[in-house]
Design a protein around this motif. Structure first.
Motif, mmCIF file in Angstrom:
data_model
loop_
_atom_site.group_PDB
_atom_site.id
_atom_site.type_symbol
_atom_site.label_atom_id
_atom_site.label_comp_id
_atom_site.label_asym_id
_atom_site.label_seq_id
_atom_site.Cartn_x
_atom_site.Cartn_y
_atom_site.Cartn_z
ATOM 1 N N TYR A 8 55.765 30.999 36.134
ATOM 2 C CA TYR A 8 54.691 30.314 35.420
ATOM 3 C C TYR A 8 53.832 31.329 34.658
ATOM 4 C CZ TYR A 8 51.157 26.619 34.773
ATOM 5 O OH TYR A 8 50.302 25.691 34.244
ATOM 6 N N GLU A 9 53.508 32.404 35.347
ATOM 7 C CA GLU A 9 52.710 33.471 34.722
ATOM 8 C C GLU A 9 53.471 34.088 33.551
ATOM 9 O OE1 GLU A 9 50.802 37.413 36.438
ATOM 10 O OE2 GLU A 9 51.039 35.870 37.985
ATOM 11 N N GLU A 10 54.746 34.311 33.767
ATOM 12 C CA GLU A 10 55.562 34.916 32.709
ATOM 13 C C GLU A 10 55.575 34.025 31.472
ATOM 14 O OE1 GLU A 10 59.738 35.514 33.619
ATOM 15 O OE2 GLU A 10 60.181 36.000 31.516
ATOM 16 N N TYR A 11 55.693 32.718 31.703
ATOM 17 C CA TYR A 11 55.733 31.807 30.551
ATOM 18 C C TYR A 11 54.463 31.914 29.725
ATOM 19 C CZ TYR A 11 55.597 27.692 27.646
ATOM 20 O OH TYR A 11 55.478 26.872 26.555
ATOM 21 N N TRP A 12 53.328 31.832 30.388
ATOM 22 C CA TRP A 12 52.078 31.833 29.622
ATOM 23 C C TRP A 12 51.764 33.201 29.035
ATOM 24 C CZ3 TRP A 12 50.698 27.584 27.564
ATOM 25 C CH2 TRP A 12 50.973 26.373 28.210
ATOM 26 N N ALA A 13 52.255 34.271 29.704
ATOM 27 C CA ALA A 13 52.011 35.610 29.167
ATOM 28 C C ALA A 13 52.953 35.929 28.011
ATOM 29 C CB ALA A 13 52.166 36.652 30.270
ATOM 30 N N ASN A 14 54.231 35.604 28.198
ATOM 31 C CA ASN A 14 55.249 36.092 27.263
ATOM 32 C C ASN A 14 56.070 34.996 26.590
ATOM 33 O OD1 ASN A 14 54.501 38.680 27.866
ATOM 34 N ND2 ASN A 14 56.134 39.001 29.375
ATOM 35 N N LYS A 15 55.874 33.762 27.020
ATOM 36 C CA LYS A 15 56.659 32.641 26.491
ATOM 37 C C LYS A 15 58.163 32.834 26.726
ATOM 38 C CE LYS A 15 53.016 30.485 25.457
ATOM 39 N NZ LYS A 15 52.637 29.741 24.300
#
Ligand SMILES: Cc1cc2nc3c(=O)[nH]c(=O)nc-3n(C[C@H](O)[C@H](O)[C@H](O)COP(=O)(O)OP(=O)(O)OC[C@H]3O[C@@H](n4cnc5c(N)ncnc54)[C@H](O)[C@@H]3O)c2cc1C
Ligand SMILES: *[C@@H]1O[C@H](CO)[C@@H](O)[C@H](O)[C@H]1NC(C)=O
Ligand SMILES: *[C@@H]1O[C@H](CO)[C@@H](O)[C@H](O)[C@H]1NC(C)=O
Ligand SMILES: *[C@@H]1O[C@H](CO)[C@@H](O)[C@H](O)[C@H]1NC(C)=O
Ligand SMILES: *[C@@H]1O[C@H](CO)[C@@H](O)[C@H](O)[C@H]1NC(C)=O
Ligand SMILES: *[C@@H]1O[C@H](CO)[C@@H](O)[C@H](O)[C@H]1NC(C)=O
Ligand SMILES: *[C@@H]1O[C@H](CO)[C@@H](O)[C@H](O)[C@H]1NC(C)=O
Length: 634
Positions: free
Chosen positions: A385-392
């Motif tokens: 989830y964090e990766e998505y919002w940080a890096n898409k």
């Protein structure tokens, strides 16, 4: 009444001849164009009123307001939702968020052990495009050419392709995804337009997808280079309706409202209001406007449409509103105490969807990570989830998936010719509801002949299975033969309508779907699948063995009539075949009234529906004389 409908053809011809004059400039009252929430801020009249700001409605509104002399009001039941991150991300925690849907149940399904089905349709601005799984595909050439065979000149594959292209802007998969997962495409045969709906491939797939994709190859199923160029059968890659940079959802609100509304004072969107009725003139042959009701206060207002009322409330509510307005089968209207203004036997008939079933296997060995890791490992999910919002990037950038098998019946069962022949031998009325109007039976007869041909064809899909690496498979039947209806509730006409799928009432559907389930099992038995996953069947389970047992478990448990694709309830077909609109999408017998949503689809294609709905909406709003001439004065 019937004579009145047929006399309509002469009026249509006359309108073509007298139209195309100068139009007085009209503008809305708004200089900065915000959505409207109150009837106090709505004018008394507009040129066009669009009923429903969903996938089709907002597309048509966008195209009509390109001409600044046309004032357009869209009335939408739901709201624009900007504050729910789940609607932006391709991988939603809940893929089917009921808080943005109507809550409708079907009537008990007689062929499904009297089970009640869901009717999952959107109740949010943007319609299905705002909450769907973003799987953005098209049917095959034969699926759309069938519409022409049903009497709809100008609506075959070649006619629609320019609008499929116009609707979207395609971004190819990046080099890594092409190399690593073998994703292929053909931009020239399928794309090339610059529409506002982005379609693209996310930067992530699960490792297990490779095994699943190859396993169907081991079963002899050919891979297409591109599935969106009319060859949607075999194994195909499918893009998502997804921004290629931000990896977020692109829906009709973003593409067809936010992008343009600010600079178009003639584009008015009224939210959280419900259209309860189309108002007709005294003689009943012209739409004057609509009655709108505030969901908050219950306050109502009649708003005039000087040129046209355009129905886009989706395949459940469009026929409901027409019936509430006195346009529909007289038997349905009379039972509900509604005055019959135009006896229109086809309104609410020919209802179908893709019936489907789920199978669950336990992959007792698996790759790491796999789709189940998102639910079984909280740490993994939180990091993703964090990766998505940080890096898409990562798992949350992936929606339903981007691959699928689409099998013609000949790739499902060796009995395909027998099934086609037996189906062709039915009398058309054998399995329709006993009170089906004769016009609708005639229309079904035309569909039956085509469906029988498609069952025997190698180039039209019957079985679909989206592939994404997971152990749960959904398998819709893309060529259902049963037909149901949508009818206002005689006990309470303004309540939600009675929705009857009549799923599996034609025994052909059971026969086809039993074969489909057996095919799903064959796939799990492919040696490469066994080696990678050691799959153990959980649902329906190995004790469901014979054809009879499979059929039984589907009837009592597995079969779901609603794959989110309701269509057909205001079908584009000749009037004498139960059609409601002609090829101009104008309602037979009523001037100034059209239908542009999934209701007009006469026979469901082998695809998820959003792209087809976008293309229909693009086509009807693009073609002169459809838009520029006839629409202006009728
Ligand atoms: C959960 C879900 C998942 C799906 N997944 C996919 C997918 O992955 N890929 C795909 O291609 N398709 C998918 N679909 C299907 C696709 O989104 C629909 O077929 C398509 O959006 C239908 O377009 P429409 O314009 O006919 O109706 P809609 O888009 O449903 O628009 C109808 C609009 O009318 C409004 N409305 C209804 N009644 C009234 C009224 N009385 N007054 C005013 N407004 C009213 C509704 O709120 C809605 O906004 C999915 C649909 C759902 C619901
Ligand atoms: C139009 O704009 C004026 C000024 O902003 C406002 O008072 C009025 O309520 C608006 N609506 C209508 C229907 O006139
Ligand atoms: C449907 O029910 C959900 C709750 O499950 C609710 O949030 C939603 O508003 C309801 N939809 C409508 C249109 O009333
Ligand atoms: C994409 O993200 C950028 C940066 O956050 C933002 O400015 C832009 O509006 C976003 N685009 C879309 C289409 O959401
Ligand atoms: C799935 O298989 C694993 C490994 O054999 C086993 O531990 C687990 O209990 C199985 N799950 C179900 C629901 O059968
Ligand atoms: C769960 O995910 C975390 C983070 O990716 C990982 O380090 C850990 O090994 C995973 N646990 C299991 C049991 O797989
Ligand atoms: C985002 O990407 C960068 C560069 O690859 C990486 O260092 C960082 O850890 C990523 N952030 C998250 C939250 O995954």
């Amino acid at each position: 009444m019937r004579a009145g409908i047929l006399g309509f053809a002469a009026i249509a011809l006359f309108s073509v001849l007298e139209s195309c004059g100068a139009v007085p400039l009209r503008r809305g009252n708004f200089t900065t164009n915000e959505p409207i929430y109150s009837l106090d801020d709505v004018d008394n009249k507009y040129d066009y009123i669009i009923v429903g700001g969903g996938t089709a409605g907002l597309t048509v509104a966008d195209r009509l307001t390109e001409d600044e002399s046309k004032s357009v009001l869209v009335v939408e039941f739901g709201d624009i939702v900007d504050d729910d991150p789940e609607l932006k991300m391709p991988q939603k925690g809940n893929p089917f968020p009921t808080q943005y849907m109507f809550n409708i149940s079907s009537v008990p399904q007689t062929a499904l052990n009297s089970r009640v089905g869901t009717v999952q349709i959107s109740a949010i601005a943007g319609g299905g495009s705002a909450i769907n799984a973003m799987f953005h595909d098209r049917g095959s050439v034969a699926d759309y050419d069938a519409w022409v065979e049903l009497g709809n000149d100008g609506w075959g594959w070649n006619d629609l392709l320019p609008y499929f292209k116009k609707a979207v802007e395609f971004t190819p998969p990046d080099a890594f995804m092409q190399e690593e997962f073998g994703i292929t495409y053909n931009e020239e045969s399928a794309y090339g337009g610059h529409g506002p709906v982005d379609v693209s491939y996310p930067p992530f797939q699960w490792e297990g997808l490779k095994t699943q994709w190859d396993a169907w190859g081991d079963l002899g199923i050919e891979a297409q280079v591109e599935g969106a160029d009319g060859t949607a059968y075999g194994r195909i890659w499918v893009p998502s309706s997804q921004d290629p940079v931000n990896e977020t959802r692109v829906d009709a609100v973003l593409a067809h409202y936010k992008r343009v509304a600010e600079v178009r004072p003639n584009y008015n969107l009224l939210l959280l209001h419900k259209v309860t009725k189309v108002e007709l003139n005294g003689g009943g042959n012209k739409a004057r406007g609509v009655t709108v009701e505030s969901r908050e206060s219950g306050e109502t207002k009649m708003i005039e449409a000087q040129k046209e009322v355009i129905m886009a409330a989706g395949a459940i509510h469009t026929p409901q509103i027409l019936q509430l307005s006195g346009i529909g089968p007289s038997s349905v209207l009379e039972a509900a105490g509604i005055d019959v203004v135009v006896d229109h036997p086809g309104v609410g008939q020919n209802f179908h969807n893709h019936p489907w079933f789920v199978t669950v296997f336990n992959y007792t060995t698996n790759f790491y990570p796999n789709p189940d890791t998102l639910t079984s490992n909280e740490t993994f999910a939180a990091e993703a989830y964090e990766e998505y919002w940080a890096n898409k990037t990562g798992p949350y950038s992936l929606g339903l998936g981007n691959a699928g098998v689409f099998l013609p019946l000949s790739d499902v069962t060796g009995d395909y010719q027998l099934i086609a022949a037996d189906y062709a031998d039915q009398a058309p009325s054998d399995y329709l509801a006993t009170d089906t109007p004769p016009e609708v039976v005639a229309g079904y007869a035309a569909q039956q002949a085509i469906l029988a041909t498609l069952f025997a064809s190698d180039e039209a899909a019957v079985l679909e299975m989206p592939l994404a690496g997971g152990s749960t498979s959904v398998t819709p039947n893309l060529k259902p033969t049963s037909r149901g209806s949508v009818a206002i509730n005689p006990a309470d006409p303004s309540a939600e309508p009675l929705v009857d799928y009549r799923a599996w009432t034609n025994p052909t559907d059971a026969r086809v779907m039993v074969e489909m389930l057996k095919r799903v099992r064959e796939y799990h038995a492919v040696p490469a699948m066994v080696e990678a996953f050691h799959p153990v069947e959980l649902v329906p389970g190995p004790d469901v063995a014979t054809d009879d047992e499979i059929e039984q478990v589907m009837r009592t448990q597995l079969l779901d009539p609603d794959f989110f694709h309701p269509v057909g309830t205001a079908a584009m077909m000749p009037l004498e075949n139960g059609g409601v609109v002609g090829t101009d999408l104008l309602v037979y017998g009523v001037r100034g009234l059209s239908v542009v949503d999934a209701s007009v689809i006469p026979m469901i294609p082998g695809t998820h529906m959003a792209e087809t709905v976008y293309a229909i909406a693009e086509k009807v709003s693009s073609v002169c004389p459809l838009r520029a001439c006839i629409r202006r004065f009728r």
